[in-house]
Design an enzyme around this catalytic site. Structure first.
Site, short mmCIF file in Angstrom:
data_model
loop_
_atom_site.label_atom_id
_atom_site.label_comp_id
_atom_site.label_asym_id
_atom_site.label_seq_id
_atom_site.Cartn_x
_atom_site.Cartn_y
_atom_site.Cartn_z
CB SER A 205 -1.48 21.29 -20.26
OG SER A 205 -0.85 20.93 -18.93
CE1 TYR B 200 3.03 23.41 -22.24
CE2 TYR B 200 2.64 22.97 -20.16
CZ TYR B 200 2.56 22.57 -21.41
OH TYR B 200 1.78 21.59 -21.54
N1 LIG Z 1 3.54 15.00 -22.06
C1 LIG Z 1 2.75 15.73 -21.09
O1 LIG Z 1 2.91 15.46 -19.75
C2 LIG Z 1 1.82 16.75 -21.40
C3 LIG Z 1 1.03 16.99 -20.30
C4 LIG Z 1 -0.22 17.84 -20.55
C5 LIG Z 1 -0.23 18.29 -22.02
N2 LIG Z 1 0.61 18.09 -22.99
C6 LIG Z 1 0.39 18.46 -24.30
O2 LIG Z 1 0.48 17.56 -25.36
C7 LIG Z 1 1.27 17.97 -26.49
C8 LIG Z 1 2.21 17.18 -26.86
O3 LIG Z 1 3.13 16.90 -25.91
P1 LIG Z 1 4.36 15.96 -25.85
O4 LIG Z 1 4.59 15.57 -24.55
O5 LIG Z 1 4.17 14.84 -27.01
O6 LIG Z 1 5.55 16.87 -26.75
P2 LIG Z 1 6.94 16.22 -27.48
O7 LIG Z 1 7.15 14.72 -26.89
O8 LIG Z 1 7.76 17.26 -26.70
O9 LIG Z 1 6.90 16.34 -28.87
C9 LIG Z 1 6.58 17.96 -29.26
C10 LIG Z 1 6.27 17.82 -30.76
O10 LIG Z 1 5.93 19.14 -31.25
C11 LIG Z 1 6.94 19.38 -32.03
N3 LIG Z 1 7.31 20.92 -31.84
C12 LIG Z 1 8.02 21.27 -30.69
N4 LIG Z 1 8.20 22.42 -30.77
C13 LIG Z 1 7.88 22.84 -32.25
C14 LIG Z 1 8.18 24.16 -32.74
N5 LIG Z 1 8.78 25.24 -32.06
N6 LIG Z 1 7.49 24.18 -34.06
C15 LIG Z 1 7.02 23.35 -34.43
N7 LIG Z 1 6.95 21.99 -33.97
C16 LIG Z 1 7.47 21.86 -32.69
C17 LIG Z 1 7.97 18.56 -32.02
O11 LIG Z 1 8.58 18.37 -33.45
P3 LIG Z 1 10.25 18.13 -33.90
O12 LIG Z 1 10.51 16.69 -33.97
O13 LIG Z 1 10.52 18.77 -34.90
O14 LIG Z 1 11.06 18.69 -32.51
C18 LIG Z 1 7.32 17.35 -31.67
O15 LIG Z 1 6.62 16.43 -32.74
C19 LIG Z 1 1.44 19.48 -25.99
O16 LIG Z 1 0.79 20.32 -26.63
C20 LIG Z 1 1.69 19.61 -24.59
O17 LIG Z 1 1.54 20.73 -24.14
C21 LIG Z 1 1.72 17.09 -22.71
#
Ligand SMILES: NC(=O)c1ccc[n+]([C@@H]2O[C@H](COP(=O)([O-])OP(=O)(O)OC[C@H]3O[C@@H](n4cnc5c(N)ncnc54)[C@H](OP(=O)(O)O)[C@@H]3O)[C@@H](O)[C@H]2O)c1
Length: 212
Positions: free
Chosen positions: A146, A157
């Site tokens: 991130s 985070y």
């Molecule tokens: N969205 C943004 O703006 C953004 C920006 C920068 C970086 N990122 C990075 O991109 C990646 C994905 O983010 P996202 O926004 O797509 O997240 P998201 O929509 O919240 O999805 C999170 C995913 O991770 C799984 N997960 C969450 N907690 C977990 C745990 N304790 N153990 C195992 N699995 C877990 C969830 O599975 P379940 O279905 O089981 O909950 C879900 O599949 C992350 O690494 C995040 O830091 C995101």
């Protein structure tokens, strides 16, 4: 990675059930790549598994709570013993702890759980799968980071993602001559459950066009 490189290979995508992991999984399947979908409960990836199967690729589902080392170990043991060779890993799953608007009051547990899920599990997945990639002379690991900056309210985070950056920078050089490329992917701010309602729309094409 181009289409020819990954057709017929197997990729593990953590956090595949929604958000970025779901889009990555769909993109990999469009390239003919077989996908192992991870989430905390296989029910969370059931619909996606059907969508990918309909695209003509093979799909497996695995489940593990990444803050629980026992579950991580069990998932990896079953992947090594029963699963196909995994050539591609998207370490995408992560948690973002609550926005601490009373910063600098931040519970220590924010750091503990952030490191368990975002760093320790990620490193364990890499370290378990790297030897096989080295043996086969080909592997791609994409660790999702991130660009978060100047937001001390989310410091646990942010520090966990800085640790992922450091990890990748330190190991990548050791592996690149063995055919195993380890990269960071910063997706930008996106409208997902983690990113919240004000993130930019996911620009799948932006990352898909990068050579990683
Ligand atoms: N969205 C943004 O703006 C953004 C920006 C920068 C970086 N990122 C990075 O991109 C990646 C994905 O983010 P996202 O926004 O797509 O997240 P998201 O929509 O919240 O999805 C999170 C995913 O991770 C799984 N997960 C969450 N907690 C977990 C745990 N304790 N153990 C195992 N699995 C877990 C969830 O599975 P379940 O279905 O089981 O909950 C879900 O599949 C992350 O690494 C995040 O830091 C995101």
């Amino acid at each position: 990675m181009n289409k020819a490189d990954i057709k017929g290979k197997w990729a593990l995508v953590t956090g595949a059930s929604r958000g970025i992991g779901r889009q990555v999984s769909l993109g990999l399947a469009d390239y003919g790549c077989n996908v192992i979908l991870h989430s905390r409960d296989s029910a969370h990836t059931a619909t996606l598994a059907e969508e990918l199967t309909a695209k003509g690729v093979q799909v497996k589902q695995v489940a593990a709570e990444l803050s629980d080392e026992t579950q991580v170990d069990a998932m990896l043991a079953s992947l090594l013993s029963d699963g196909p060779a995994i050539d591609i890993v998207y370490n995408n799953a992560a948690i973002m702890t609550a926005y601490r608007d009373k910063w600098p009051v931040v519970p220590s547990d924010d750091f503990r759980v952030s490191f368990e899920v975002n760093v320790i599990a990620l490193v364990k997945i890499c370290h378990t799968l790297i030897p096989g990639m080295v043996e086969r002379g080909w592997g791609r690991i994409i660790n999702v980071t991130s660009g978060i900056a100047d937001q001390p309210e989310l410091i646990a985070y942010a520090i966990s993602k800085a640790a992922v950056d450091k990890y990748v920078k330190d190991i990548a050089g050791r592996l690149k001559d063995k055919g195993v490329l380890v990269n960071l992917l910063d997706p930008g701010w996106l409208r997902t459950d983690l990113g919240g309602p004000t993130g930019e729309l996911f620009r799948a094409q932006d990352w898909a066009n990068k050579q990683i």
